[in-house]
Design a protein around this motif. Structure first.
Motif, PDB file in Angstrom:
ATOM      1  N   UNK A   1      -8.343  19.412   4.451  1.00 24.84           N
ATOM      2  CA  UNK A   1      -8.399  19.013   3.043  1.00 24.84           C
ATOM      3  C   UNK A   1      -7.158  18.215   2.664  1.00 24.84           C
ATOM      4  N   UNK A   2      -5.995  18.648   3.142  1.00 24.97           N
ATOM      5  CA  UNK A   2      -4.761  17.923   2.830  1.00 24.97           C
ATOM      6  C   UNK A   2      -4.755  16.515   3.393  1.00 24.97           C
ATOM      7  N   UNK A   3      -5.192  16.358   4.637  1.00 19.03           N
ATOM      8  CA  UNK A   3      -5.251  15.023   5.230  1.00 19.03           C
ATOM      9  C   UNK A   3      -6.278  14.142   4.512  1.00 19.03           C
ATOM     10  N   UNK A   4      -7.388  14.745   4.076  1.00 20.22           N
ATOM     11  CA  UNK A   4      -8.393  13.970   3.342  1.00 20.22           C
ATOM     12  C   UNK A   4      -7.823  13.460   2.017  1.00 20.22           C
TER      13      UNK A   4
ATOM     14  N   UNK B   1       0.776  -1.234   0.000  1.00 17.96           N
ATOM     15  CA  UNK B   1       0.000   0.000   0.000  1.00 17.96           C
ATOM     16  C   UNK B   1       0.801   1.274   0.000  1.00 17.96           C
ATOM     17  N   UNK B   2       2.147   1.166  -0.049  1.00 18.61           N
ATOM     18  CA  UNK B   2       2.975   2.358  -0.019  1.00 18.61           C
ATOM     19  C   UNK B   2       3.355   2.840  -1.408  1.00 18.61           C
ATOM     20  N   UNK B   3       4.269   3.808  -1.453  1.00 18.88           N
ATOM     21  CA  UNK B   3       4.718   4.364  -2.728  1.00 18.88           C
ATOM     22  C   UNK B   3       5.962   3.683  -3.261  1.00 18.88           C
ATOM     23  N   UNK B   4       6.637   2.878  -2.435  1.00 17.89           N
ATOM     24  CA  UNK B   4       7.786   2.114  -2.899  1.00 17.89           C
ATOM     25  C   UNK B   4       9.033   2.927  -3.154  1.00 17.89           C
ATOM     26  N   UNK B   5       9.188   4.068  -2.472  1.00 12.57           N
ATOM     27  CA  UNK B   5      10.401   4.863  -2.649  1.00 12.57           C
ATOM     28  C   UNK B   5      11.577   4.186  -1.942  1.00 12.57           C
ATOM     29  N   UNK B   6      12.768   4.421  -2.461  1.00  6.90           N
ATOM     30  CA  UNK B   6      13.964   3.932  -1.782  1.00  6.90           C
ATOM     31  C   UNK B   6      14.054   4.589  -0.408  1.00  6.90           C
ATOM     32  N   UNK B   7      14.607   3.892   0.583  1.00  9.38           N
ATOM     33  CA  UNK B   7      14.641   4.459   1.944  1.00  9.38           C
ATOM     34  C   UNK B   7      15.249   5.849   2.008  1.00  9.38           C
ATOM     35  N   UNK B   8      16.369   6.081   1.293  1.00  7.30           N
ATOM     36  CA  UNK B   8      16.989   7.401   1.384  1.00  7.30           C
ATOM     37  C   UNK B   8      16.136   8.469   0.710  1.00  7.30           C
ATOM     38  N   UNK B   9      15.385   8.104  -0.339  1.00  4.72           N
ATOM     39  CA  UNK B   9      14.494   9.063  -0.983  1.00  4.72           C
ATOM     40  C   UNK B   9      13.306   9.377  -0.079  1.00  4.72           C
TER      41      UNK B   9
ATOM     42  N   UNK C   1      -4.417   7.986  -3.826  1.00  6.92           N
ATOM     43  CA  UNK C   1      -4.286   8.889  -4.974  1.00  6.92           C
ATOM     44  C   UNK C   1      -2.903   8.843  -5.612  1.00  6.92           C
ATOM     45  N   UNK C   2      -2.018   7.971  -5.157  1.00  5.24           N
ATOM     46  CA  UNK C   2      -0.711   7.831  -5.776  1.00  5.24           C
ATOM     47  C   UNK C   2       0.250   8.938  -5.391  1.00  5.24           C
ATOM     48  N   UNK C   3       1.372   9.005  -6.094  1.00  4.18           N
ATOM     49  CA  UNK C   3       2.447   9.941  -5.751  1.00  4.18           C
ATOM     50  C   UNK C   3       2.012  11.396  -5.940  1.00  4.18           C
ATOM     51  N   UNK C   4       1.325  11.685  -7.054  1.00  2.00           N
ATOM     52  CA  UNK C   4       0.914  13.065  -7.312  1.00  2.00           C
ATOM     53  C   UNK C   4      -0.071  13.549  -6.255  1.00  2.00           C
TER      54      UNK C   4
END
Length: 540
Positions: A141-144, A91-99, A150-153
């Motif tokens: 609104x941001x937390x909602x 369920x995450x975005x899969x970014x590298x740990x340092x990113x 909604x993905x990375x964007x």
């Protein structure tokens, strides 16, 4: 003689374990005591004193708003880096740990950067009450948005909204607390009693900050890691929504002086602010474009742009102040002293910010989290900072009061803070070394590291806020306070750069280098404390 307290506007909390560094530290000034009066006057003031023994009725409202806002802020923050680094299958975005850690750092920097235009809007256009309402709505609104898949964007959009809303809300709530006591101040009142009531009121107010920051990771962390990441973000949205509803329904408890909108922005002032914001956006856009032309990804480009912005803006601030006409030699000397204080603080926050990012990822991968046969969520470690803050804040306040004139100087406290941070980071280096064989280490490593780090923060953060008000020339009081929080922004942004070293160094080496750097910086501050005190021209 009695002490009267001159209030300074509070800003968002930098490096808050429980918003520690956002505490209000008033500046005392001497005024003649009102020792005269007769029996009739004493009878007239006695009922007034009985009434004034109680805190303003709006304090509970503001306490509740701030508690729920901090719940939402720290709840989202506790699971942010874990969500960014989690695989798409989880369920995450899969970014590298340092990113993921770099994004976490620049988000913290952005919160502090946006407090500058947010504070201006509250002071000159909206007024504190409306800034809280609008800020709370934008945060919700941001937390909602974050609560939706909604993905990375969409995540980027949600983070921007939360940062922008926090920039409006956070300075305004603290200002409103002071306004409650200003509204009750009467000519001829007991200034010593009023100062004590104000300090007690802020103590109660900031207890709400710590309560919200402590409870948030326990709830959002459990929901995010055990149910769904977006459920955790949804809990943060619910927290801010509760605070917003309290502000709407209980606003009548606030005095008119606090709720009154302001329209003090002049056309020239508005153009100047719009020009400054436009210039900052243009600079960030150019930096982003150049970064992408050099082959970096969009995410890396944004990180680079915000990092450069946190460096350029303080340079512009300091240059403008040094070039201002009419500054006497004492003010210029104190400004030079503040440059070194600013750099030492940025160094501190650069390393301290690792607690919410890399240390959280280390806890996920290398710490034994078993408790009576049940594995508790990684994000629960983020409640340690606020817990220690609650336990230690009073102790440090009593310590400094009892030491009186014997307490360490500002430079010595900064050196102690950096030294403590270095030791805490070296504890993490030991944990990394113990986990080098791939096993899991005891959670006591993290309990000890966070404890030492919060003790270090108690030495440096309140001292930095206090000395900012005392070193500032009268005409630059707000700019100097803005620079203090820009040091937090710079530290967070620089942390997004140094985390790249984790791709070539082991955890033990990385934390050992950071800890050693903090100790060396502490040694430099200690060695230069005499020269720094000379530059401060009578400010201890």
């Amino acid at each position: 003689m009695t002490f009267a307290v001159r209030r300074h506007r509070a800003h968002p909390g930098p490096g808050e374990p429980g918003d520690t560094c956002s505490r209000k530290y008033p500046v005392a000034e001497f005024r003649p005591a009102n020792t005269g009066g007769d029996a009739l006057k004493a009878q007239d003031t006695a009922p007034d004193r009985r009434v004034r023994a109680r805190h303003p009725r709006g304090l509970l409202t503001l306490w509740s708003i701030e508690m729920w806002e901090r719940f939402s802020f720290y709840g989202m923050r506790a699971i942010l880096v874990l969500f960014l680094a989690a695989s798409p299958g989880d369920g995450g975005l899969g970014l590298a740990p340092h990113v993921a850690a770099a994004v976490f750092g620049v988000y913290g920097a952005l919160v502090n950067l946006l407090a500058l235009p947010g504070g201006w809007l509250a002071d000159r256009v909206l007024g504190s009450h409306r800034a809280v309402l609008w800020g709370g709505a934008v945060i919700t609104a941001g937390h909602c948005v974050l609560a939706l898949p909604v993905g990375a964007a969409g995540t980027c959009c949600g983070l921007l909204l939360v940062a922008a809303g926090t920039g409006m809300l956070k300075p305004s709530v603290s200002t409103m607390v002071g306004g409650l006591y200003d509204a009750e101040t009467r000519p001829g009142s007991d200034t010593a009693t009023g100062a004590a009531r104000r300090d007690a009121g802020f103590s109660l107010f900031y207890m709400g900050i710590s309560v919200g920051a402590f409870a948030a990771p326990l709830i959002t962390g459990f929901l995010g890691e055990r149910v769904n990441w977006h459920a955790g973000f949804g809990a943060a949205a619910a927290g801010m929504l509760i605070g917003l509803l309290i502000c709407l329904r209980s606003g009548g408890r606030l005095p008119d002086a606090v709720r009154r909108p302001v329209r003090t922005a002049t056309p020239d002032g508005t153009r100047s602010m719009l020009g400054a914001c436009g210039g900052a956006l243009a600079f960030a856009g150019v930096a982003l474009g150049v970064s992408m032309l050099l082959g970096r990804t969009f995410t890396d480009g944004v990180i680079q742009a915000i990092t450069l912005l946190t460096i350029v803006i303080p340079v512009v601030y300091f240059t403008a102040m040094f070039r201002a006409a009419g500054l006497d030699p004492v003010d210029r000397s104190r400004l030079r002293a503040y440059v070194w204080i600013f750099l030492a603080a940025a160094m501190f926050w650069m390393i301290a910010e690792q607690g919410g990012s890399l240390i959280s990822l280390f806890a996920r991968d290398h710490v034994d989290r078993s408790l009576f046969g049940w594995e508790f969520p990684t994000s629960w470690f983020q409640s340690l900072g606020p817990l220690y803050s609650i336990l230690l804040a009073g102790a440090f306040a009593v310590l400094w009061l009892r030491m009186g004139r014997r307490q360490p100087s500002t430079a010595a406290k900064f050196a102690l803070g950096l030294c403590g941070l270095g030791l805490a980071t070296l504890v993490m280096a030991g944990a990394g070394l113990a986990a080098a064989d791939g096993g899991r280490v005891s959670p006591m490593w993290l309990l000890g590291a966070f404890f030492v780090q919060i003790m270090a923060e108690m030495c440096l953060s309140p001292t930095g806020l206090s000395v900012s008000t005392r070193l500032a020339p009268a005409r630059f009081a707000h700019q100097i306070m803005s620079l203090w929080f820009l040091s937090v922004a710079m530290g967070g942004a620089l942390s997004s750069q140094i985390v790249r070293l984790t791709t070539v160094w082991s955890d033990a080496t990385y934390f050992a280098v950071l800890g050693t750097a903090a100790l060396l910086c502490a040694g430099a501050v200690a060695a230069g404390r005499t020269n720094l005190s000379r530059l401060m021209r009578g400010v201890s």
